[in-house]
Design a protein around this motif. Structure first.
Motif, mmCIF file in Angstrom:
data_model
loop_
_atom_site.group_PDB
_atom_site.id
_atom_site.type_symbol
_atom_site.label_atom_id
_atom_site.label_comp_id
_atom_site.label_asym_id
_atom_site.label_seq_id
_atom_site.Cartn_x
_atom_site.Cartn_y
_atom_site.Cartn_z
ATOM 1 N N ILE A 16 -34.336 -7.050 -1.985
ATOM 2 C CA ILE A 16 -34.386 -7.850 -0.748
ATOM 3 C C ILE A 16 -35.017 -7.027 0.381
ATOM 4 O O ILE A 16 -35.880 -7.509 1.112
ATOM 5 N N ARG A 17 -34.603 -5.728 0.469
ATOM 6 C CA ARG A 17 -35.163 -4.882 1.532
ATOM 7 C C ARG A 17 -36.657 -4.692 1.338
ATOM 8 O O ARG A 17 -37.429 -4.748 2.281
ATOM 9 N N GLU A 18 -37.071 -4.466 0.086
ATOM 10 C CA GLU A 18 -38.488 -4.185 -0.176
ATOM 11 C C GLU A 18 -39.377 -5.395 0.092
ATOM 12 O O GLU A 18 -40.454 -5.255 0.654
ATOM 13 N N VAL A 19 -38.920 -6.568 -0.364
ATOM 14 C CA VAL A 19 -39.779 -7.756 -0.241
ATOM 15 C C VAL A 19 -39.742 -8.287 1.187
ATOM 16 O O VAL A 19 -40.779 -8.540 1.788
ATOM 17 N N LEU A 49 -29.771 -10.846 4.283
ATOM 18 C CA LEU A 49 -30.712 -11.970 4.377
ATOM 19 C C LEU A 49 -30.689 -12.590 5.778
ATOM 20 O O LEU A 49 -31.727 -12.984 6.309
ATOM 21 N N ARG A 50 -29.491 -12.644 6.364
ATOM 22 C CA ARG A 50 -29.381 -13.199 7.722
ATOM 23 C C ARG A 50 -30.163 -12.341 8.705
ATOM 24 O O ARG A 50 -30.906 -12.851 9.539
ATOM 25 N N ASP A 51 -30.041 -11.005 8.563
ATOM 26 C CA ASP A 51 -30.792 -10.101 9.449
ATOM 27 C C ASP A 51 -32.290 -10.328 9.287
ATOM 28 O O ASP A 51 -33.040 -10.356 10.261
ATOM 29 N N GLN A 52 -32.722 -10.464 8.025
ATOM 30 C CA GLN A 52 -34.161 -10.642 7.796
ATOM 31 C C GLN A 52 -34.647 -11.967 8.384
ATOM 32 O O GLN A 52 -35.730 -12.036 8.976
ATOM 33 N N GLN A 53 -33.839 -13.010 8.217
ATOM 34 C CA GLN A 53 -34.244 -14.318 8.753
ATOM 35 C C GLN A 53 -34.333 -14.259 10.288
ATOM 36 O O GLN A 53 -35.291 -14.754 10.883
#
Ligand code: SAM
Ligand code: SF4
Length: 466
Positions: free
Chosen positions: A336-339, A380-384
């Motif tokens: 998740i971090r990489e993509v 995922l919430r942070d990325q969004q």
């Protein structure tokens, strides 16, 4: 003022759970029943027929059906006391998988129908009206339901769904779809194109092609050859008046070169792709029978980004599949971090009876699943949020879907499927307009309308230069 238009004779309530394919199926069931005089209602009390279109993917989704049935039983009995009949039908994947259990637990249900038989609804309604006892249709019929459905009615807004593929032959360890939806099947391209043209003529500006495994599409083309999804997308994109195109849900294994190239060629194809990977651990991907490794997923993402630099990704993740170790979970977080995902769904593994993983060991304790899911979701919430915030200041085109909750505000969708809100008149509904993003929120974008409607979608050169 008296009107000579007679009121609709009957009212139909359809409740839909689960994926967009169920949303599409519900609309088609309404199309099938319209000639019988059924018009939509939201109120169970005034419904002559209620259809629960169900989802079996996780246990929680299935159980909701039984609690809803319990509530509807009361309404049905009250109506019966007034001498009125309410036909209660359970459709979709719970009906397919648990038909016998439904009639045993809820004997007041009149019709149980699987996803492949809803073209036979009028006949089932007639049978249910004549005789006592439930009418059950959960076999996989020899005829193709799409050949027996009426033409699609006009879409209810500027965004339309169109099922092009159904079923699945991949048999992932955890998944009920191959059992509830059956073997993989692609609709002929001519049928799909005719439906897409009707949807555009009826006002659709955006079409999402749907399939449980949409990029496994291999429908017969009018040229006598088998068309892949890339070819189909190119032909749908060429329909005059269609501004936006999407497809969902895809499997990483079926992202072939032609489909990836289509992302670089078609300005109508929106720069956002839902591509479920489920896990970042090769060991888990193998246990899940996904048929690819984490590195294959990274390679597909690289190619997509090379073809369409502004593409953003979404995915699905499962926390706590049987046998998942702390190291496997860490590999998922690393992927998740990489993509980097613009948005994603994540689920706690739910054992589904009859699937290989349900009997596999060792099952992960609930508390561990909860903790892992919480970690995945926080990331995922942070990325969004970061993705949404990064849009602030950007000028983009928004497809206006209708008035927002606040008076004077319009709601729409960005090319990346983010909900967007801005001050604008209700007449903008259905138009694609330019806006400037003023703020990125966790789940939506705030914007200001730059006036006027947008021109044609940007060319690929414009996208690359942006
Ligand atoms: N065909 C798609 C694919 O291959 O990824 C997914 C279809 S499924 C309807 C949607 C999502 O539900 C899956 O991607 C998976 O993450 C989740 N799912 C399916 N079965 C599940 C289970 N038993 N427990 C938890 N999540 C599940
Ligand atoms: Fe289910 Fe998707 Fe796997 Fe098919 S590919 S079995 S639909 S998760």
């Amino acid at each position: 003022m008296p009107s000579d238009a007679s009121p609709p004779k009957k009212r139909l309530l359809i409740r839909t759970w689960g994926c967009q394919m169920n949303v599409y199926d519900s609309a088609r069931m309404a199309d099938v029943l319209a000639p019988l005089g059924y018009a939509p209602t939201e109120l169970p009390e005034e419904a002559d027929m209620v259809i629960l279109n169900t989802c079996h993917i996780r246990e929680k989704a299935s159980e909701k059906v039984f609690s809803d049935l319990g509530r509807l039983r009361g309404v049905k009995e009250e109506k019966a006391a007034r001498g009125e009949r309410m036909i209660l039908a359970v459709a979709g994947c719970v009906a397919q998988a648990e038909g016998a259990e439904i009639t045993a637990r809820a004997p007041y249900v009149d019709i149980v129908l699987g996803p492949q038989t809803y073209h036979r609804l009028p006949e089932m309604v007639a049978r249910a009206s004549r005789a006592a006892g439930a009418v059950i249709e959960t076999d996989f019929p020899a005829e193709d339901k799409f050949d027996h459905l009426p033409e699609t009615a006009a879409p209810s807004g500027p965004i339309a769904f169109l099922t092009v593929q159904e079923g699945c032959d991949k048999f992932c360890s955890f998944c009920v779809v191959p059992y509830t939806r059956g073997a993989e099947f692609s609709r002929p391209a001519t049928q799909v194109l005719a439906e897409a043209r009707r949807l555009v003529a009826g006002g659709a500006r955006e079409i999402a092609l749907l399939g449980q495994n949409v990029n496994a599409y291999h429908g017969a083309g009018p040229d006598g050859r088998e068309w892949g999804l890339g070819r189909l997308l190119r032909e749908v994109a060429a329909i005059p008046g269609l501004a936006r195109l999407r497809y969902t849900t895809s499997h990483p294994r079926d992202m072939d070169e032609d489909l990836i190239a289509a992302h670089g060629e078609l300005p109508q194809l929106m720069p956002f792709l839902h591509l479920p990977v489920q896990s970042g651990s090769d060991r888990m991907l193998q246990a899940m029978n996904r048929g690819h490794k984490a590195a294959d997923f990274h390679r597909v993402v690289e190619k997509l980004r090379a073809a369409r630099p502004d593409i953003a990704l979404s995915s699905d993740f499962i926390a706590g599949h049987p046998g998942e170790s702390d190291a496997d979970h860490a590999a998922t977080l690393a992927l998740i971090r990489e993509v980097g995902f613009a948005q994603a769904f994540s689920f706690k593994y739910s054992a589904r009876p009859g699937t290989p993983a349900a009997g596999a060991g060792p099952q992960v304790p609930e508390a561990v699943k909860d903790a892992r899911l919480a970690e995945i979701q926080a990331l995922l919430r942070d990325q969004q949020e970061a993705f949404n915030r990064s849009r602030a200041g950007a000028v983009m085109e928004v497809l206006c879907t209708g008035p927002a909750r606040h008076p004077g505000q319009m709601a729409g969708r960005s090319p990346w499927l983010q909900p967007v809100h801005f001050d604008g008149p209700a007449q903008l509904a259905g138009q694609i307009v330019p806006v400037r993003i003023t703020a990125g929120h966790p789940n939506s974008l705030a914007a200001e309308w730059l006036g006027g409607a947008a021109k044609a979608p940007p060319s690929h050169q414009e996208i690359r230069a942006a």
